[in-house]
Design a protein around this motif. Structure first.
Motif, short mmCIF file in Angstrom:
data_model
loop_
_atom_site.label_atom_id
_atom_site.label_comp_id
_atom_site.label_asym_id
_atom_site.label_seq_id
_atom_site.Cartn_x
_atom_site.Cartn_y
_atom_site.Cartn_z
N PRO A 1 -6.13 -6.01 0.84
CA PRO A 1 -4.75 -5.79 0.42
C PRO A 1 -3.74 -6.54 1.29
O PRO A 1 -4.08 -7.12 2.33
CB PRO A 1 -4.58 -4.29 0.59
CG PRO A 1 -5.44 -3.97 1.76
CD PRO A 1 -6.64 -4.87 1.63
N THR B 1 -0.29 -2.22 3.71
CA THR B 1 -1.09 -1.28 2.92
C THR B 1 -1.90 -0.40 3.85
O THR B 1 -2.58 -0.88 4.75
CB THR B 1 -2.03 -2.04 1.97
OG1 THR B 1 -1.28 -2.97 1.19
CG2 THR B 1 -2.75 -1.08 1.05
N THR C 1 -3.50 2.94 2.59
CA THR C 1 -4.56 3.67 1.89
C THR C 1 -4.78 3.09 0.49
O THR C 1 -3.91 2.41 -0.07
CB THR C 1 -4.23 5.17 1.75
OG1 THR C 1 -3.00 5.33 1.03
CG2 THR C 1 -4.13 5.83 3.11
N ALA C 2 -5.96 3.38 -0.06
CA ALA C 2 -6.28 2.98 -1.43
C ALA C 2 -6.87 4.18 -2.16
O ALA C 2 -7.53 5.03 -1.55
CB ALA C 2 -7.27 1.82 -1.42
N THR D 1 -10.63 8.12 -2.16
CA THR D 1 -9.62 7.43 -1.36
C THR D 1 -10.26 6.79 -0.13
O THR D 1 -11.33 7.20 0.32
CB THR D 1 -8.52 8.40 -0.89
OG1 THR D 1 -9.11 9.43 -0.09
CG2 THR D 1 -7.80 9.02 -2.07
N VAL E 1 -7.31 1.70 4.88
CA VAL E 1 -7.40 0.26 5.07
C VAL E 1 -7.71 -0.01 6.55
O VAL E 1 -7.08 0.56 7.44
CB VAL E 1 -6.07 -0.44 4.68
CG1 VAL E 1 -6.12 -1.93 5.01
CG2 VAL E 1 -5.81 -0.23 3.18
N ASP F 1 -5.25 2.03 -7.01
CA ASP F 1 -3.88 1.99 -6.51
C ASP F 1 -3.90 1.84 -4.99
O ASP F 1 -4.80 2.34 -4.31
CB ASP F 1 -3.12 3.26 -6.88
CG ASP F 1 -3.08 3.49 -8.38
OD1 ASP F 1 -2.20 2.92 -9.04
OD2 ASP F 1 -3.94 4.25 -8.88
N THR F 2 -2.89 1.19 -4.44
CA THR F 2 -2.73 1.10 -2.98
C THR F 2 -1.36 1.64 -2.59
O THR F 2 -0.41 1.60 -3.38
CB THR F 2 -2.88 -0.36 -2.49
OG1 THR F 2 -1.86 -1.18 -3.09
CG2 THR F 2 -4.24 -0.92 -2.84
N ARG G 1 3.61 3.82 -3.69
CA ARG G 1 2.59 3.00 -4.34
C ARG G 1 3.01 1.54 -4.32
O ARG G 1 4.12 1.18 -4.69
CB ARG G 1 2.37 3.45 -5.78
CG ARG G 1 1.18 2.75 -6.44
CD ARG G 1 0.73 3.43 -7.71
NE ARG G 1 1.72 3.30 -8.78
CZ ARG G 1 1.56 3.79 -10.00
NH1 ARG G 1 0.45 4.47 -10.28
NH2 ARG G 1 2.50 3.66 -10.91
#
Length: 228
Positions: A166, A170, A172-173, A184, A187, A212-213, A220
């Motif tokens: 990412p 960023t 978290t994803a 989840t 990163v 989603d990130t 988001r």
């Protein structure tokens, strides 16, 4: 602690000075100043050696999996020569992608390797030692993208690992499956570099609804709904 140190110094001084008081004074002239030995500077280990970090690992479908990022400050001598050539042949990496992002040959050639293991087997190991590696421009290059990785079907079937690289900021994803299940991941940044990644497993038969990130405040940043 200070008082104890003072007593120790006093004791040592007395042990050195008192014997000298019993001997005739000697005048040997000025003593040469003590010189410190010359110590060559130590190179920064972070700049001289490769760095590696596990992005994530776990179990899925009864198999252990893991994703690791490794940065080589210099392109190793045995890396395929076509990948470090100038011109059209430079636009390839060990995975068949673009080693230089379609641009000109970087001045500070380095290598970034992303290695995905499922059940103890490296994805794309058939491509050789440098499978999953791309030529990059030093420690601060920009590498972004995402993909599904598996041992068969080019990530379209079986046990798969979703790996994302990412943008900066960023944190978290989130991977949402058809049916509503959510996974989840944090990163992870490779120390001393700008390269970052996250990894999430997808079991055989599962279908991705969206990825989603988010930033550190939970805002988001991206939303992708085209992954199968």
């Amino acid at each position: 602690m200070t008082a104890a140190a003072g007593i120790l110094v006093a004791g040592v001084t007395a042990a050195v000075v008192l014997p000298l008081l019993n001997e005739p004074a000697q005048d040997d002239g000025p003593r040469p100043a003590a010189s410190s030995p010359s110590v060559p500077p130590v190179p920064d280990a972070s700049e001289a050696t490769e760095r590696s970090r596990v992005v994530s690992s776990g179990d899925i479908d009864g198999k252990e999996w893991s994703v690791t990022l490794t940065f080589h400050p210099e392109v190793p001598d045995d890396f395929p020569s076509a990948d470090t050539a100038v011109g059209d042949t430079a636009d390839r990496d060990a995975d068949g992608g673009s080693g230089f992002g379609g641009g000109s040959r970087p001045e500070d050639l380095s290598l970034l390797c992303r290695r995905v293991f499922i059940g103890g087997v490296q994805v794309d190991h058939q491509a050789g030692r440098w499978a999953g590696c791309s030529v990059v421009d030093g420690e601060a290059d920009s590498v972004q993208g995402a993909g599904l990785h598996s041992l068969s079907g080019k990530g379209l079937s079986g046990t798969r690992i979703f790996v994302g690289n990412p943008a900066s900021g960023t944190v978290t994803a989130r991977l949402t499956l058809d049916g509503g299940a959510v996974r989840t991941a944090q990163v992870v940044t490779l120390p001393g570099t700008s390269y970052r990644a996250f990894a999430l497993p997808v079991a055989e038969g599962e279908t991705i609804a969206s990825v989603d990130t988010f930033d550190g405040q939970g805002n988001r940043l991206t939303h992708e709904a085209y992954w199968d």
